[in-house]
Design a protein around this motif. Structure first.
Motif, PDB file in Angstrom:
ATOM      1  N   UNK A 141       0.860  -1.188   0.000  1.00  0.00           N
ATOM      2  CA  UNK A 141       0.000   0.000   0.000  1.00  0.00           C
ATOM      3  C   UNK A 141       0.895   1.237   0.000  1.00  0.00           C
ATOM      4  N   UNK A 142       1.010   1.894  -1.135  1.00  0.00           N
ATOM      5  CA  UNK A 142       1.879   3.061  -1.253  1.00  0.00           C
ATOM      6  C   UNK A 142       1.202   4.271  -0.604  1.00  0.00           C
ATOM      7  N   UNK A 143       2.008   5.087   0.074  1.00  0.00           N
ATOM      8  CA  UNK A 143       1.464   6.181   0.901  1.00  0.00           C
ATOM      9  C   UNK A 143       1.633   7.535   0.216  1.00  0.00           C
ATOM     10  N   UNK A 144       0.611   8.379   0.309  1.00  0.00           N
ATOM     11  CA  UNK A 144       0.714   9.743  -0.191  1.00  0.00           C
ATOM     12  C   UNK A 144       1.635  10.568   0.707  1.00  0.00           C
ATOM     13  N   UNK A 145       2.439  11.431   0.098  1.00  0.00           N
ATOM     14  CA  UNK A 145       3.411  12.225   0.846  1.00  0.00           C
ATOM     15  C   UNK A 145       2.963  13.685   0.926  1.00  0.00           C
ATOM     16  N   UNK A 146       3.891  14.605   1.173  1.00  0.00           N
ATOM     17  CA  UNK A 146       3.557  16.030   1.275  1.00  0.00           C
ATOM     18  C   UNK A 146       4.674  16.824   0.607  1.00  0.00           C
ATOM     19  N   UNK A 147       4.450  18.116   0.286  1.00  0.00           N
ATOM     20  CA  UNK A 147       5.360  18.846  -0.602  1.00  0.00           C
ATOM     21  C   UNK A 147       6.832  18.806  -0.211  1.00  0.00           C
ATOM     22  N   UNK A 148       7.128  18.887   1.062  1.00  0.00           N
ATOM     23  CA  UNK A 148       8.525  18.940   1.514  1.00  0.00           C
ATOM     24  C   UNK A 148       9.335  17.719   1.084  1.00  0.00           C
ATOM     25  N   UNK A 149       8.668  16.581   0.900  1.00  0.00           N
ATOM     26  CA  UNK A 149       9.371  15.339   0.544  1.00  0.00           C
ATOM     27  C   UNK A 149       9.705  15.257  -0.945  1.00  0.00           C
ATOM     28  N   UNK A 150       9.028  16.077  -1.760  1.00  0.00           N
ATOM     29  CA  UNK A 150       9.172  16.043  -3.220  1.00  0.00           C
ATOM     30  C   UNK A 150       8.806  14.675  -3.789  1.00  0.00           C
ATOM     31  N   UNK A 151       8.039  13.898  -3.037  1.00  0.00           N
ATOM     32  CA  UNK A 151       7.490  12.640  -3.520  1.00  0.00           C
ATOM     33  C   UNK A 151       6.067  12.860  -3.977  1.00  0.00           C
ATOM     34  N   UNK A 152       5.396  11.824  -4.492  1.00  0.00           N
ATOM     35  CA  UNK A 152       4.014  11.975  -4.952  1.00  0.00           C
ATOM     36  C   UNK A 152       3.097  12.457  -3.831  1.00  0.00           C
ATOM     37  N   UNK A 153       2.435  13.570  -4.080  1.00  0.00           N
ATOM     38  CA  UNK A 153       1.672  14.274  -3.046  1.00  0.00           C
ATOM     39  C   UNK A 153       0.214  14.467  -3.439  1.00  0.00           C
ATOM     40  N   UNK A 154      -0.014  14.906  -4.667  1.00  0.00           N
ATOM     41  CA  UNK A 154      -1.369  15.125  -5.161  1.00  0.00           C
ATOM     42  C   UNK A 154      -1.955  13.806  -5.667  1.00  0.00           C
ATOM     43  N   UNK A 155      -3.265  13.734  -5.685  1.00  0.00           N
ATOM     44  CA  UNK A 155      -3.920  12.520  -6.178  1.00  0.00           C
ATOM     45  C   UNK A 155      -3.489  12.201  -7.605  1.00  0.00           C
ATOM     46  N   UNK A 156      -3.347  13.227  -8.423  1.00  0.00           N
ATOM     47  CA  UNK A 156      -2.965  13.018  -9.820  1.00  0.00           C
ATOM     48  C   UNK A 156      -1.568  12.418  -9.954  1.00  0.00           C
ATOM     49  N   UNK A 157      -0.713  12.627  -8.957  1.00  0.00           N
ATOM     50  CA  UNK A 157       0.650  12.105  -9.004  1.00  0.00           C
ATOM     51  C   UNK A 157       0.686  10.577  -9.028  1.00  0.00           C
ATOM     52  N   UNK A 161       1.326   5.691 -11.653  1.00  0.00           N
ATOM     53  CA  UNK A 161       1.818   4.607 -10.799  1.00  0.00           C
ATOM     54  C   UNK A 161       0.800   3.475 -10.752  1.00  0.00           C
ATOM     55  N   UNK A 162      -0.471   3.817 -10.525  1.00  0.00           N
ATOM     56  CA  UNK A 162      -1.503   2.784 -10.429  1.00  0.00           C
ATOM     57  C   UNK A 162      -1.816   2.151 -11.783  1.00  0.00           C
ATOM     58  N   UNK A 163      -1.658   2.920 -12.850  1.00  0.00           N
ATOM     59  CA  UNK A 163      -1.857   2.340 -14.182  1.00  0.00           C
ATOM     60  C   UNK A 163      -0.771   1.329 -14.504  1.00  0.00           C
ATOM     61  N   UNK A 164       0.434   1.583 -14.041  1.00  0.00           N
ATOM     62  CA  UNK A 164       1.567   0.689 -14.318  1.00  0.00           C
ATOM     63  C   UNK A 164       1.551  -0.538 -13.409  1.00  0.00           C
ATOM     64  N   UNK A 165       1.169  -0.333 -12.140  1.00  0.00           N
ATOM     65  CA  UNK A 165       1.201  -1.419 -11.156  1.00  0.00           C
ATOM     66  C   UNK A 165      -0.225  -1.679 -10.661  1.00  0.00           C
ATOM     67  N   UNK A 166      -0.911  -2.571 -11.355  1.00  0.00           N
ATOM     68  CA  UNK A 166      -2.338  -2.774 -11.107  1.00  0.00           C
ATOM     69  C   UNK A 166      -2.624  -3.367  -9.724  1.00  0.00           C
ATOM     70  N   UNK A 167      -1.669  -4.111  -9.168  1.00  0.00           N
ATOM     71  CA  UNK A 167      -1.905  -4.739  -7.869  1.00  0.00           C
ATOM     72  C   UNK A 167      -1.501  -3.848  -6.699  1.00  0.00           C
ATOM     73  N   UNK A 168      -0.928  -2.697  -6.973  1.00  0.00           N
ATOM     74  CA  UNK A 168      -0.522  -1.772  -5.914  1.00  0.00           C
ATOM     75  C   UNK A 168      -1.753  -1.132  -5.285  1.00  0.00           C
TER      76      UNK A 168
END
Length: 264
Positions: A141-157, A161-168
């Motif tokens: 279960x991949x976790x949503x992050x926040x701006x300071x981390x520069x990782x995926x933060x917005x839902x659109x981000x 990822x989910x299109x590529x990894x269907x079981x994620x």
């Protein structure tokens, strides 16, 4: 709904298990970080851990290592980070864990100047971790992050990822979704990924930092978010990520969340 709590990895997990078990949670979310909750130490105490889980009637999920770097610019560091994640997966499986939370790659230092490259590294690392998870037949279960981390933060981000990894699957951290925005992002995740949502983290903050405050001590309005979760039929696991020194606040937060959930 099942309510869980996290151990502090700075303390031996068996001690944490007993302390949290006495508070009456449904499960523990094992944070598999150094110095005290590494895979090696977890496996060394596997039998004791299983006995404690049974005695307190506790379920177990796991949070893969947080303080490593799967998006690092150094290949050696990425490789070591992947290996630590895989060791954590295997140790969790030895305890019967089926659901694992994963932080996407945090981007630090010079990597912030070459984000596209760092994101490619993070994706390659994710692919390797997911490959082992599939072999072990467990859920990530991949976790949503926040701006300071520069990782995926917005839902659109997360769309690609989910299109590529269907079981994620998705861990929705409601507190992360409150940082650096005028409106909590949780609603966007709930609306966009109702079939992906498999786990939730709950704590409070003032919208600036990931403070892990007790529920009600910050500015997050949970009632609306819980109502939206109920509308999509969510009824799985919710971890109370409150790290106050006095654990009365953890129990109070669990009770407040349960009451808000019933009232939503």
């Amino acid at each position: 709904m099942k309510y869980g709590a996290m151990n502090l990895p700075t303390k031996p997990f068996t001690e944490e298990l007993e302390a949290l078990g006495r508070l009456g949670f449904d499960y523990i979310e094992l944070t598999m970080d150094a110095p005290e909750s590494t895979p090696e130490k977890i496996l060394k105490n596997k039998d004791t851990i299983k006995e404690l889980l049974q005695s307190y009637n506790l379920g177990l999920i796991a949070h893969l290592p947080t303080f490593i770097s799967i998006a690092d610019l150094y290949e050696s560091i990425r490789k070591a980070s992947i290996e630590e994640n895989i060791k954590a997966l295997e140790a969790g499986v030895a305890l019967g864990v089926k659901k694992f939370v994963l932080h996407p790659g945090t981007i630090r230092g010079l990597a912030k100047q070459v984000k596209a490259q760092a994101h490619k590294y993070a994706d390659k690392s994710l692919m390797a971790i997911l490959s082992r998870a599939r072999e072990l037949q467990v859920s990530i279960c991949i976790e949503n992050m926040f701006p300071e981390t520069h990782g995926p933060t917005e839902a659109a981000d997360f769309e690609n990822i989910f299109q590529k990894y269907h079981d994620l699957k998705l861990t929705l951290d409601i507190a992360h979704a409150h940082i650096g925005t005028s409106r909590n992002r949780s609603s966007q995740f709930i609306e966009r990924y109702p079939d992906k949502l498999s786990h939730i983290h709950v704590s409070d903050n003032y919208g600036r930092e990931d403070n892990h405050l007790p529920i009600g001590a910050g500015m997050i309005y949970f009632g609306r978010i819980f109502k939206e979760l109920k509308m999509i039929g969510y009824d799985e696991t919710m971890t109370i990520e409150v790290f106050s020194r006095d654990r009365d606040y953890l129990k109070i937060s669990r009770d407040k969340v349960a009451q808000m959930w019933r009232s939503a």
